[in-house]
Design an enzyme around this catalytic site. Structure first.
Site, PDB file in Angstrom:
ATOM      1  N   TYR A 146      -1.876  -0.619  10.948  1.00 25.13           N
ATOM      2  CA  TYR A 146      -2.008  -1.267   9.633  1.00 25.13           C
ATOM      3  C   TYR A 146      -0.803  -0.950   8.761  1.00 25.13           C
ATOM      4  O   TYR A 146      -0.121  -1.854   8.253  1.00 25.13           O
ATOM      5  CB  TYR A 146      -3.305  -0.808   8.940  1.00 25.13           C
ATOM      6  N   LYS A 175       2.231  -3.397   7.316  1.00 24.36           N
ATOM      7  CA  LYS A 175       2.513  -3.569   5.885  1.00 24.36           C
ATOM      8  C   LYS A 175       3.958  -3.152   5.588  1.00 24.36           C
ATOM      9  O   LYS A 175       4.649  -3.795   4.788  1.00 24.36           O
ATOM     10  CB  LYS A 175       1.543  -2.733   5.030  1.00 24.36           C
ATOM     11  N   THR A 198       0.819  -1.210   0.000  1.00 26.58           N
ATOM     12  CA  THR A 198       0.000   0.000   0.000  1.00 26.58           C
ATOM     13  C   THR A 198       0.858   1.267   0.000  1.00 26.58           C
ATOM     14  O   THR A 198       2.020   1.235   0.457  1.00 26.58           O
ATOM     15  CB  THR A 198      -0.896  -0.014   1.258  1.00 26.58           C
ATOM     16  N   ASP A 199       0.267   2.371  -0.441  1.00 28.43           N
ATOM     17  CA  ASP A 199       0.977   3.661  -0.365  1.00 28.43           C
ATOM     18  C   ASP A 199       1.030   4.176   1.079  1.00 28.43           C
ATOM     19  O   ASP A 199       1.779   5.109   1.373  1.00 28.43           O
ATOM     20  CB  ASP A 199       0.304   4.706  -1.273  1.00 28.43           C
ATOM     21  N   GLU A 200       0.241   3.551   1.982  1.00 29.82           N
ATOM     22  CA  GLU A 200       0.174   4.074   3.354  1.00 29.82           C
ATOM     23  C   GLU A 200       1.503   3.904   4.090  1.00 29.82           C
ATOM     24  O   GLU A 200       1.738   4.547   5.111  1.00 29.82           O
ATOM     25  CB  GLU A 200      -0.991   3.424   4.122  1.00 29.82           C
TER      26      GLU A 200
HETATM   27  P1  NAD Z   1      -9.500  -7.462   2.162  1.00 30.50           P
HETATM   28  O1  NAD Z   1      -9.489  -7.204   3.631  1.00 30.50           O
HETATM   29  O2  NAD Z   1     -10.742  -7.184   1.378  1.00 30.50           O
HETATM   30  O3  NAD Z   1      -9.134  -8.991   1.875  1.00 30.50           O
HETATM   31  C1  NAD Z   1      -8.109  -9.656   2.551  1.00 30.50           C
HETATM   32  C2  NAD Z   1      -8.260 -11.154   2.272  1.00 30.50           C
HETATM   33  O4  NAD Z   1      -7.196 -11.845   2.960  1.00 30.50           O
HETATM   34  C3  NAD Z   1      -9.568 -11.743   2.802  1.00 30.50           C
HETATM   35  O5  NAD Z   1     -10.136 -12.592   1.832  1.00 30.50           O
HETATM   36  C4  NAD Z   1      -9.143 -12.536   4.037  1.00 30.50           C
HETATM   37  O6  NAD Z   1      -9.971 -13.649   4.291  1.00 30.50           O
HETATM   38  C5  NAD Z   1      -7.734 -12.953   3.628  1.00 30.50           C
HETATM   39  N1  NAD Z   1      -6.883 -13.263   4.795  1.00 30.50           N
HETATM   40  C6  NAD Z   1      -6.745 -12.540   5.936  1.00 30.50           C
HETATM   41  N2  NAD Z   1      -5.892 -13.155   6.767  1.00 30.50           N
HETATM   42  C7  NAD Z   1      -5.468 -14.284   6.124  1.00 30.50           C
HETATM   43  C8  NAD Z   1      -4.560 -15.317   6.467  1.00 30.50           C
HETATM   44  N3  NAD Z   1      -3.938 -15.348   7.637  1.00 30.50           N
HETATM   45  N4  NAD Z   1      -4.356 -16.307   5.564  1.00 30.50           N
HETATM   46  C9  NAD Z   1      -4.992 -16.310   4.362  1.00 30.50           C
HETATM   47  N5  NAD Z   1      -5.872 -15.358   4.008  1.00 30.50           N
HETATM   48  C10 NAD Z   1      -6.103 -14.347   4.869  1.00 30.50           C
HETATM   49  O7  NAD Z   1      -8.259  -6.659   1.583  1.00 30.50           O
HETATM   50  P2  NAD Z   1      -8.062  -5.958   0.168  1.00 30.50           P
HETATM   51  O8  NAD Z   1      -8.598  -4.595   0.231  1.00 30.50           O
HETATM   52  O9  NAD Z   1      -8.526  -6.886  -0.883  1.00 30.50           O
HETATM   53  O10 NAD Z   1      -6.477  -5.832   0.134  1.00 30.50           O
HETATM   54  C11 NAD Z   1      -5.665  -6.861  -0.425  1.00 30.50           C
HETATM   55  C12 NAD Z   1      -4.214  -6.463  -0.316  1.00 30.50           C
HETATM   56  O11 NAD Z   1      -3.993  -5.237  -1.001  1.00 30.50           O
HETATM   57  C13 NAD Z   1      -3.751  -6.244   1.122  1.00 30.50           C
HETATM   58  O12 NAD Z   1      -2.447  -6.764   1.257  1.00 30.50           O
HETATM   59  C14 NAD Z   1      -3.761  -4.729   1.273  1.00 30.50           C
HETATM   60  O13 NAD Z   1      -2.794  -4.306   2.214  1.00 30.50           O
HETATM   61  C15 NAD Z   1      -3.382  -4.287  -0.122  1.00 30.50           C
HETATM   62  N6  NAD Z   1      -3.894  -2.974  -0.537  1.00 30.50           N
HETATM   63  C16 NAD Z   1      -5.214  -2.660  -0.400  1.00 30.50           C
HETATM   64  C17 NAD Z   1      -5.669  -1.415  -0.835  1.00 30.50           C
HETATM   65  C18 NAD Z   1      -7.133  -1.037  -0.759  1.00 30.50           C
HETATM   66  O14 NAD Z   1      -7.480   0.094  -1.082  1.00 30.50           O
HETATM   67  N7  NAD Z   1      -8.036  -1.941  -0.375  1.00 30.50           N
HETATM   68  C19 NAD Z   1      -4.769  -0.497  -1.380  1.00 30.50           C
HETATM   69  C20 NAD Z   1      -3.426  -0.859  -1.504  1.00 30.50           C
HETATM   70  C21 NAD Z   1      -3.007  -2.099  -1.086  1.00 30.50           C
HETATM   71  P1  TYD Z   2     -10.827   3.815   4.236  1.00 35.38           P
HETATM   72  O1  TYD Z   2     -11.786   3.414   3.168  1.00 35.38           O
HETATM   73  O2  TYD Z   2     -10.963   3.173   5.584  1.00 35.38           O
HETATM   74  O3  TYD Z   2      -9.351   3.617   3.641  1.00 35.38           O
HETATM   75  P2  TYD Z   2      -7.920   4.108   4.250  1.00 35.38           P
HETATM   76  O4  TYD Z   2      -8.068   4.449   5.677  1.00 35.38           O
HETATM   77  O5  TYD Z   2      -7.078   2.886   4.031  1.00 35.38           O
HETATM   78  O6  TYD Z   2      -7.491   5.267   3.391  1.00 35.38           O
HETATM   79  O7  TYD Z   2     -10.934   5.373   4.434  1.00 35.38           O
HETATM   80  C1  TYD Z   2     -10.736   6.268   3.354  1.00 35.38           C
HETATM   81  C2  TYD Z   2     -10.808   7.677   3.911  1.00 35.38           C
HETATM   82  O8  TYD Z   2     -12.152   7.907   4.345  1.00 35.38           O
HETATM   83  C3  TYD Z   2      -9.940   7.875   5.142  1.00 35.38           C
HETATM   84  O9  TYD Z   2      -9.409   9.192   5.102  1.00 35.38           O
HETATM   85  C4  TYD Z   2     -10.904   7.745   6.308  1.00 35.38           C
HETATM   86  C5  TYD Z   2     -12.205   8.254   5.733  1.00 35.38           C
HETATM   87  N1  TYD Z   2     -13.434   7.640   6.275  1.00 35.38           N
HETATM   88  C6  TYD Z   2     -14.474   8.456   6.745  1.00 35.38           C
HETATM   89  O10 TYD Z   2     -14.396   9.690   6.696  1.00 35.38           O
HETATM   90  N2  TYD Z   2     -15.590   7.852   7.227  1.00 35.38           N
HETATM   91  C7  TYD Z   2     -15.732   6.504   7.293  1.00 35.38           C
HETATM   92  O11 TYD Z   2     -16.764   5.994   7.789  1.00 35.38           O
HETATM   93  C8  TYD Z   2     -14.655   5.675   6.802  1.00 35.38           C
HETATM   94  C9  TYD Z   2     -14.749   4.173   6.847  1.00 35.38           C
HETATM   95  C10 TYD Z   2     -13.526   6.294   6.290  1.00 35.38           C
END
Ligand code: NAD
Ligand code: TYD
Length: 366
Positions: free
Chosen positions: A158, A162, A132-134
């Protein structure tokens, strides 16, 4: 075949679906089915032998060794993680366990397997870590966007977990020469997004006449990428990325949270007018005329990062990847998807898919 971890989650399931739509190479999908994992996301693959699902954890070294030995994947694409910042604030331990320890165990299993390979098979093996960019921390309004050389400065449990996993992956390249690739992506949105995250939460709450909780002043900025673009970027890095390198993936869509919420509300006004659905404001009992009436400012998230922005020029320059969607096209598709898939939402919310998991697997590892 390739081994995908976390392929029942939001991005992982979009990746598995895209993979199966773009070729016939088999995919083995290892997922622990936590609250965020949902096999309904993969419903369209039922009966398709290209996809094989294994219920289990990346923390389970024995299972990992068995899967590598039996299936001999040519690559690992590692999505599995705890992914929600708010949950990491209330319960950070699961983030260390899955994101740090789990990634370490997966790396160890992959290293043992990779060491057992020879010649072309060994050279062709790849371990792609999705991050992630975080990890780069937060930006001031006029700071340049994150590049691959921006120093790490994670601010939430989180992002810290990561960052730790990214460092482990990096070290396996430098120490053992393992062929790893890392991608750092901005905020994703699109189908199958669990409604604890901003965009799906706003859609689901609005349709139910519930408050739309905006943290703090709503001026925090995120850089949004349509999930299918993220998946195509990962496929491109897997195909052509240089081992040991990291690639930032982003959509050049910096938006303030309140603007995102207002955009979602106007699209819903157009596609699902509140009057036609008789939406009632749950707090005032009045009829809703415009969904934006539901916006409610709430206490800010502790340690809330103010701004993220991705400089995605490296992946474009070196690998020729660019996002296909603009924010306007992607958010319209997303809202339309949630309106067309309200049964999916209902099942996620009422927990019936969790019941199904218990019924199907009885809490045992398959
Ligand atoms: P998500 O929470 O929707 O899905 C995570 C999946 O991992 C789930 O299916 C869960 O069951 C599985 N999981 C959790 N613990 C596990 C374990 N111990 N063994 C096997 N499976 C397990 O997450 P996402 O949003 O799909 O993110 C996927 C990846 O991308 C993550 O690594 C996250 O850090 C990264 N990422 C997400 C975003 C975003 O905006 N969602 C952005 C950048 C990077
Ligand atoms: P989120 O979807 O949780 O992603 P991330 O924290 O990984 O960026 O949140 C996106 C942005 O929205 C973040 O700045 C937090 C804000 N947010 C709210 O303002 N209200 C909400 O209920 C949630 C879930 C997030």
């Amino acid at each position: 075949m390739i081994l995908v971890t976390g392929g029942a989650g939001f991005i992982g399931s979009n990746f598995v679906l895209q993979w199966c739509n773009n070729g016939d190479e088999p995919v083995l999908n290892l997922d622990a089915l936590t609250y965020a994992g949902n096999l309904a996301n993969l419903q369209s693959l039922v009966g398709n032998t290209q996809h094989r699902f294994v219920h289990g954890s990346i923390c389970d070294s024995q299972l990992l060794a068995k899967l590598f030995a039996e299936h001999q994947p040519r690559a690992v694409v590692h999505f599995a993680a705890e992914s929600h910042v708010d949950r990491s604030i209330t319960g950070p331990e699961a983030f260390v366990e899955t994101n740090v320890v789990g990634t370490f165990r997966l790396l160890e299993a992959a290293r043992t397997y990779w060491n057992s390979l020879e010649g072309a098979k060994k050279n062709a093996f790849r371990f792609l870590h999705v991050s992630t960019d975080e990890v780069y921390g937060t930006l001031e309004p006029n700071d340049p966007a994150f590049t691959e050389t921006t120093p790490y400065a994670p601010n939430s449990p989180y992002s810290a977990s990561k960052a730790a996993s990214d460092h482990l992956v990096r070290s396996y390249f430098h120490t053992y020469g393992m062929p790893v690739l890392t991608t750092n992506c901005s905020n994703n949105y699109g189908p199958f997004h669990f409604p604890e995250k901003l965009i799906p939460l706003m859609i689901v709450n609005a349709l139910a006449g519930k408050a739309l909780p905006v943290y703090g002043d709503g001026q925090q900025i995120r850089d949004w990428l349509y999930v299918e673009d993220h998946c195509s970027g990962i496929r491109r890095v897997l195909e052509a990325g240089t081992c040991g390198e990291t690639y930032n993936i982003g959509g050049w869509n910096e938006k303030a949270n309140i603007d995102i919420v207002n955009t979602v509300c106007s699209l819903l006004d157009e596609l699902a007018p509140p009057a036609s659905r008789q939406v009632i404001h749950q707090q005032t009992g009045k009829k809703v005329e415009h969904y934006a009436e539901l916006v409610t400012y709430v206490t800010d998230r502790p340690g809330h990062d103010r701004r993220y922005a991705i400089d995605a020029r490296k992946i474009e320059r070196e690998l020729g990847w660019k996002p296909a969607e603009t924010f306007d096209t992607g958010i319209r598709k997303t809202v339309a998807w949630y309106l067309a898939n309200q049964d999916w939402v209902k099942d996620v919310i009422n927990g019936s898919y969790r019941d199904w998991v218990t019924q199907q697997y009885g809490g045992e590892k398959a």
